[in-house]
Design an enzyme around this catalytic site. Structure first.
Site, PDB file in Angstrom:
ATOM      1  N   ASP A   1       0.911  -1.265   0.063  1.00  0.00           N
ATOM      2  CA  ASP A   1       0.017   0.129   0.213  1.00  0.00           C
ATOM      3  C   ASP A   1       0.926   1.297  -0.022  1.00  0.00           C
ATOM      4  OD1 ASP A   1      -2.472   1.662   0.508  1.00  0.00           O
ATOM      5  OD2 ASP A   1      -1.763   1.757   2.626  1.00  0.00           O
ATOM      6  N   LEU A   2       0.316   2.426  -0.590  1.00  0.00           N
ATOM      7  CA  LEU A   2       1.346   3.526  -0.273  1.00  0.00           C
ATOM      8  C   LEU A   2       1.123   4.371   0.665  1.00  0.00           C
ATOM      9  CD1 LEU A   2       3.030   5.462  -2.017  1.00  0.00           C
ATOM     10  CD2 LEU A   2       1.002   6.332  -2.990  1.00  0.00           C
ATOM     11  N   ASP A   3       0.015   5.090   1.119  1.00  0.00           N
ATOM     12  CA  ASP A   3      -0.209   6.120   2.037  1.00  0.00           C
ATOM     13  C   ASP A   3      -0.301   5.291   3.212  1.00  0.00           C
ATOM     14  OD1 ASP A   3      -0.811   8.387   0.392  1.00  0.00           O
ATOM     15  OD2 ASP A   3      -2.604   7.143  -0.376  1.00  0.00           O
TER      16      ASP A   3
ATOM     17  N   THR B   1       1.122  10.542   3.770  1.00  0.00           N
ATOM     18  CA  THR B   1       0.312  11.540   3.308  1.00  0.00           C
ATOM     19  C   THR B   1      -0.998  11.948   3.821  1.00  0.00           C
ATOM     20  OG1 THR B   1      -0.404   9.794   1.754  1.00  0.00           O
ATOM     21  CG2 THR B   1       1.177  11.095   0.697  1.00  0.00           C
TER      22      THR B   1
ATOM     23  N   LYS C   1      -8.632   6.957   5.999  1.00  0.00           N
ATOM     24  CA  LYS C   1      -7.698   6.197   5.475  1.00  0.00           C
ATOM     25  C   LYS C   1      -7.872   4.953   4.773  1.00  0.00           C
ATOM     26  CE  LYS C   1      -4.242   7.537   9.140  1.00  0.00           C
ATOM     27  NZ  LYS C   1      -3.516   7.107  10.274  1.00  0.00           N
ATOM     28  N   GLY C   2      -7.285   4.834   3.565  1.00  0.00           N
ATOM     29  CA  GLY C   2      -7.388   3.527   2.765  1.00  0.00           C
ATOM     30  C   GLY C   2      -8.764   3.867   1.818  1.00  0.00           C
TER      31      GLY C   2
ATOM     32  N   ARG D   1     -11.238   8.388  -2.832  1.00  0.00           N
ATOM     33  CA  ARG D   1     -11.569   9.931  -2.780  1.00  0.00           C
ATOM     34  C   ARG D   1     -13.002  10.317  -2.649  1.00  0.00           C
ATOM     35  NH1 ARG D   1      -9.135  13.103  -7.490  1.00  0.00           N
ATOM     36  NH2 ARG D   1      -7.362  11.881  -7.178  1.00  0.00           N
TER      37      ARG D   1
ATOM     38  N   SER E   1      -2.551   0.450  -4.404  1.00  0.00           N
ATOM     39  CA  SER E   1      -3.145   1.637  -3.626  1.00  0.00           C
ATOM     40  C   SER E   1      -4.519   2.221  -4.197  1.00  0.00           C
ATOM     41  CB  SER E   1      -2.147   2.775  -3.655  1.00  0.00           C
ATOM     42  OG  SER E   1      -2.566   3.983  -3.365  1.00  0.00           O
ATOM     43  N   ALA E   2      -5.236   2.755  -3.420  1.00  0.00           N
ATOM     44  CA  ALA E   2      -6.675   3.310  -3.854  1.00  0.00           C
ATOM     45  C   ALA E   2      -6.545   4.796  -4.309  1.00  0.00           C
ATOM     46  CB  ALA E   2      -7.621   3.617  -2.701  1.00  0.00           C
ATOM     47  N   SER E   3      -5.189   5.398  -4.287  1.00  0.00           N
ATOM     48  CA  SER E   3      -4.918   6.855  -4.751  1.00  0.00           C
ATOM     49  C   SER E   3      -4.852   6.880  -6.320  1.00  0.00           C
ATOM     50  CB  SER E   3      -3.466   7.228  -3.990  1.00  0.00           C
ATOM     51  OG  SER E   3      -3.318   8.552  -4.441  1.00  0.00           O
TER      52      SER E   3
ATOM     53  N   ASN F   1      -3.457   9.534  -7.281  1.00  0.00           N
ATOM     54  CA  ASN F   1      -2.143  10.213  -7.245  1.00  0.00           C
ATOM     55  C   ASN F   1      -0.763   9.368  -6.951  1.00  0.00           C
ATOM     56  OD1 ASN F   1      -3.609  12.913  -7.767  1.00  0.00           O
ATOM     57  ND2 ASN F   1      -4.091  12.483  -5.701  1.00  0.00           N
TER      58      ASN F   1
ATOM     59  N   LYS G   1     -10.903  -1.093  -1.943  1.00  0.00           N
ATOM     60  CA  LYS G   1     -10.785  -2.033  -0.761  1.00  0.00           C
ATOM     61  C   LYS G   1     -11.992  -1.651   0.102  1.00  0.00           C
ATOM     62  CE  LYS G   1      -5.891  -0.728  -1.219  1.00  0.00           C
ATOM     63  NZ  LYS G   1      -4.896  -0.206  -0.502  1.00  0.00           N
TER      64      LYS G   1
ATOM     65  N   GLU H   1       0.050  -3.195   4.488  1.00  0.00           N
ATOM     66  CA  GLU H   1      -1.088  -2.236   4.626  1.00  0.00           C
ATOM     67  C   GLU H   1      -1.149  -1.798   6.025  1.00  0.00           C
ATOM     68  OE1 GLU H   1      -3.717  -0.837   3.914  1.00  0.00           O
ATOM     69  OE2 GLU H   1      -4.007  -1.361   1.712  1.00  0.00           O
ATOM     70  N   ASP H   2      -1.693  -0.393   5.999  1.00  0.00           N
ATOM     71  CA  ASP H   2      -1.959   0.186   7.209  1.00  0.00           C
ATOM     72  C   ASP H   2      -3.395   0.609   7.479  1.00  0.00           C
ATOM     73  OD1 ASP H   2      -2.300   2.213   5.149  1.00  0.00           O
ATOM     74  OD2 ASP H   2      -2.095   3.858   6.916  1.00  0.00           O
TER      75      ASP H   2
END
Ligand code: G6P
Ligand code: MG
Length: 232
Positions: free
Chosen positions: A9-11, A17, A45-46, A49, A114-116, A118, A145, A169-170
């Protein structure tokens, strides 16, 4: 040669972020007259948008037309991008680069999940984009997710079966998505929150060499569960 693959995962795992998302949502919330705190930000989180906006509007019991929703979503993202475009490699979280170096040494491929929307931009900002074998992000999935879609697409890019993928994952929704995909889930952060993970760490500095070696050496014979016990 091994059959393992890793999905990050990214964020909250590679970079933090969440603080920039908070500042951008907060400025929109202020404008809409919605009280929005850092505790509320945890709920986002996760979460995609669009879904994040639903949660924010629910908090303030505000409803917007579809056209206005598009306007504020763009406005929020513009504010967020103002922070993101100032990011640099110094914002990579502790243990990340060492972990990627270790995976390279062990010959274990890794992709982003990631869900982002960006995600590529953020990885580029912190000079990590080129290191990943592939990127699955908010632009490539249709289901958020905890749906497993993002990670199953990641497994395809890795050319690995889901049972041989390890997800870092966070977010609770991310851990659920990994489990729904039939993958091993490592929770990064508060283990009282990430209870559904197979394995928990506070941050990536806690993943040592033995973690992956136990998986590789026993890959043919053991179940995921018994391998995990060996890494503890
Ligand atoms: C990640 C973050 C969420 C964010 C989502 C969409 O999953 O944890 O907080 O809402 O990405 O991000 P985006 O960059 O597309 O607005
Ligand atoms: Mg995250």
């Amino acid at each position: 040669m091994n059959n393992l693959g890793v999905i990050f995962d990214l964020d909250g795992v590679i970079v933090d972020t969440a603080k920039y998302h908070f500042l951008a949502w907060k400025s929109l919330a202020d404008e809409l007259g919605i009280a929005f705190t850092e505790a509320h930000n945890e709920l986002l989180k996760g979460v995609s948008r669009e879904r994040s906006l639903d949660i924010l509007l629910d908090l303030g019991k505000v409803s917007l037309s579809d056209a206005k929703r598009q306007v504020v979503l763009e406005q929020k993202n513009k504010a967020y991008l103002n922070y993101i475009t100032k990011m640099g490699p110094e914002e990579i979280l502790a243990g990340v680069v060492q972990l990627l170096d270790r995976l390279d040494r062990l010959g274990i491929p890794y992709v982003l999940g990631s869900a982002s929307k960006n995600a590529s931009l953020i990885l580029k900002q912190v000079h990590l984009l080129e290191r990943f074998k592939g990127i699955v992000d908010g632009n490539s999935v249709s289901k958020a997710k905890p749906d497993p879609e993002v990670f199953l697409l990641g497994a395809k890019l890795l050319e690995r079966i889901p049972e041989h993928c390890i997800v870092f994952e966070d977010a609770i929704a991310g851990i659920e998505a990994a489990k729904n995909a039939g993958m091993m889930a490592v929770g990064v952060g508060d283990k009282t929150i990430l209870k559904a993970a197979d394995y928990n760490v506070n941050n990536l500095t806690e993943i040592n060499e033995g973690f992956f070696k136990a998986f590789i050496s026993d890959q043919r014979t053991d179940t995921n569960e018994s391998r995990l016990h060996k890494t503890r």
